[in-house]
Design an enzyme around this catalytic site. Sequence first.
Site, PDB file in Angstrom:
ATOM      1  N   PHE A 126      46.820  38.742  46.007  1.00 60.27           N
ATOM      2  CA  PHE A 126      46.269  40.089  46.148  1.00 60.27           C
ATOM      3  C   PHE A 126      45.438  40.105  47.436  1.00 60.27           C
ATOM      4  CE2 PHE A 126      43.249  43.499  45.401  1.00 60.27           C
ATOM      5  CZ  PHE A 126      44.104  44.498  44.982  1.00 60.27           C
ATOM      6  N   ASP A 198      41.503  32.999  40.380  1.00 61.20           N
ATOM      7  CA  ASP A 198      41.298  34.442  40.218  1.00 61.20           C
ATOM      8  C   ASP A 198      41.994  34.839  38.913  1.00 61.20           C
ATOM      9  OD1 ASP A 198      41.659  37.226  40.214  1.00 61.20           O
ATOM     10  OD2 ASP A 198      41.593  37.328  42.409  1.00 61.20           O
ATOM     11  N   TYR A 223      38.050  45.546  34.423  1.00 60.09           N
ATOM     12  CA  TYR A 223      38.559  46.920  34.240  1.00 60.09           C
ATOM     13  C   TYR A 223      40.048  46.965  33.941  1.00 60.09           C
ATOM     14  CZ  TYR A 223      39.153  46.045  39.292  1.00 60.09           C
ATOM     15  OH  TYR A 223      39.440  45.477  40.498  1.00 60.09           O
ATOM     16  N   LYS A 224      40.717  45.803  33.914  1.00 65.50           N
ATOM     17  CA  LYS A 224      42.153  45.786  33.607  1.00 65.50           C
ATOM     18  C   LYS A 224      42.315  45.563  32.095  1.00 65.50           C
ATOM     19  CE  LYS A 224      43.223  43.881  38.183  1.00 65.50           C
ATOM     20  NZ  LYS A 224      43.839  45.021  38.848  1.00 65.50           N
ATOM     21  N   ARG A 371      55.918  48.147  38.525  1.00 61.77           N
ATOM     22  CA  ARG A 371      55.153  47.268  37.611  1.00 61.77           C
ATOM     23  C   ARG A 371      54.879  47.978  36.292  1.00 61.77           C
ATOM     24  NH1 ARG A 371      49.567  44.906  39.719  1.00 61.77           N
ATOM     25  NH2 ARG A 371      49.105  47.107  39.513  1.00 61.77           N
TER      26      ARG A 371
HETATM   27  C1  PLP Z   1      44.178  39.292  41.862  1.00 57.30           C
HETATM   28  C2  PLP Z   1      43.167  40.357  42.153  1.00 57.30           C
HETATM   29  N1  PLP Z   1      41.979  40.009  42.677  1.00 57.30           N
HETATM   30  C3  PLP Z   1      41.035  40.947  42.953  1.00 57.30           C
HETATM   31  C4  PLP Z   1      41.270  42.286  42.684  1.00 57.30           C
HETATM   32  C5  PLP Z   1      40.300  43.364  42.962  1.00 57.30           C
HETATM   33  O1  PLP Z   1      39.069  43.013  43.413  1.00 57.30           O
HETATM   34  P1  PLP Z   1      37.861  44.043  43.241  1.00 57.30           P
HETATM   35  O2  PLP Z   1      37.565  44.130  41.764  1.00 57.30           O
HETATM   36  O3  PLP Z   1      36.768  43.463  44.045  1.00 57.30           O
HETATM   37  O4  PLP Z   1      38.313  45.381  43.743  1.00 57.30           O
HETATM   38  C6  PLP Z   1      42.491  42.668  42.128  1.00 57.30           C
HETATM   39  C7  PLP Z   1      42.733  44.092  41.842  1.00 57.30           C
HETATM   40  O5  PLP Z   1      43.756  44.535  41.424  1.00 57.30           O
HETATM   41  C8  PLP Z   1      43.458  41.687  41.863  1.00 57.30           C
HETATM   42  O6  PLP Z   1      44.643  42.034  41.349  1.00 57.30           O
END
Ligand code: PLP
Length: 412
Positions: A126, A198, A223-224, A371
């Site tokens: 990402f 991550d 938030y997911k 997706r």
């Molecule tokens: C793998 C991954 N890392 C980080 C993030 C987002 O980071 P942030 O919460 O700082 O916007 C996402 C968002 O979809 C993601 O898929």
Amino acid sequence: MTPTTREDCVALDAADPLAAFREEFVLPEGVIYLDGNSLGALPRSTPGRVADMIEREWGRDLIRSWNDAGWWDKPRTLGAKVAPLVGAAADEVVVGDGTSANLFKVLVAALRMSDRSVVLGEAGNFPTDLYVAEGAVALAGAVQRRVDPDGPGLEAALAGGDVAVLLLSHVDYRSGTLRDMPGITRLAHENGALVVWDLCHSVGAVPVDLSGSGADFAVGCTYKYLNAGPGAPAFLYAARRHHAVAEQPVSGWHGHARPFDFSGDYEPAPGVSRFLSGSQPLVADAALEASLDVWAEADLAQVRAKSLAMTDLFLSRAAQAGISSITPSEHARRGSQVALVEPEEGAGYAIVQALIARGVIGDFRAPDVMRFGFTPLYLRHVDVWDAATALVEVVGTGEWRQERFARRGQVT
Ligand SMILES: Cc1ncc(COP(=O)(O)O)c(C=O)c1O
């Protein structure tokens, strides 16, 4: 066995041990929501919990709530509620800031713990992970290299002896590929590298065992799959063995050993609290707490079993319709989403829009991936069946070719 009729799905739902969780969410009539891997649905308890925080804790009790309502300790108490979802001890996780900010903190901390100067990232990660790594290496006088963690190059890239930190997503945001956390962590350690995971697409989607895997650091958003609401605060994991030595770069007063001494000199807190920086969004924390309280009741093994059943079903119906997928067919390598490849160039975005017009909400990731996220707490097998039927019809009839489905919004 994968169901072959809608009736099979109805029967599976009747026997589903997680079925009652659906009642805990607000789900709009006529919508099949397959985007909980991007923004989770609203728990029914959240509005009341947030209203109580605002009206009672803030409105009535005012500043006394820092003590009386436990505001000061929220990063730790919420971290303790995230911990069982990621296989960590309660004192190894804090909640606060965003995923990107937390990633920056742990990457710089990990670089400072090593005498090497390479961050090994993944080519298709990402983008925020790639960008934050760029920022971290610039600050630390290091460099970033990238590898495909699902290809044969990972072992050789680690064997060079110069990798300080390996940064990987546990589940790939685009393909939904699940990585072997224990195996990769072991390989990195054998080669003298620390590992940052991550967990954005794995927390609440698959069982995660940070402690059992020997992971060093991890970050993830809430938030997911955790359903804490748009822009909700993220979490940060640091293995206990690193607490005494890790030095993160955003050394603010919430991470101080004795913040209310108001000393002019920074002294990091002894535990994972040293990763905190400043005051947190406590209204958003209230929403996160409501969502974590729903998760506290869930059995992760049941969540995993239902997730695999749902993704199996969607993958098999897509395959029958001739739509190919980049999501692994092996269970051990699959997260909780299905990524389908657009059947012809330029079709993917419009197909997703045509599905949304029918109430089936997924999303599109450039250049060519459709997706669909599967969230066992609030989806039924019959929803998966109906969504697949809609997909087959939209593609089969060419419904997506209508001009209105080609118009792009800012967020895809
Ligand atoms: C793998 C991954 N890392 C980080 C993030 C987002 O980071 P942030 O919460 O700082 O916007 C996402 C968002 O979809 C993601 O898929």
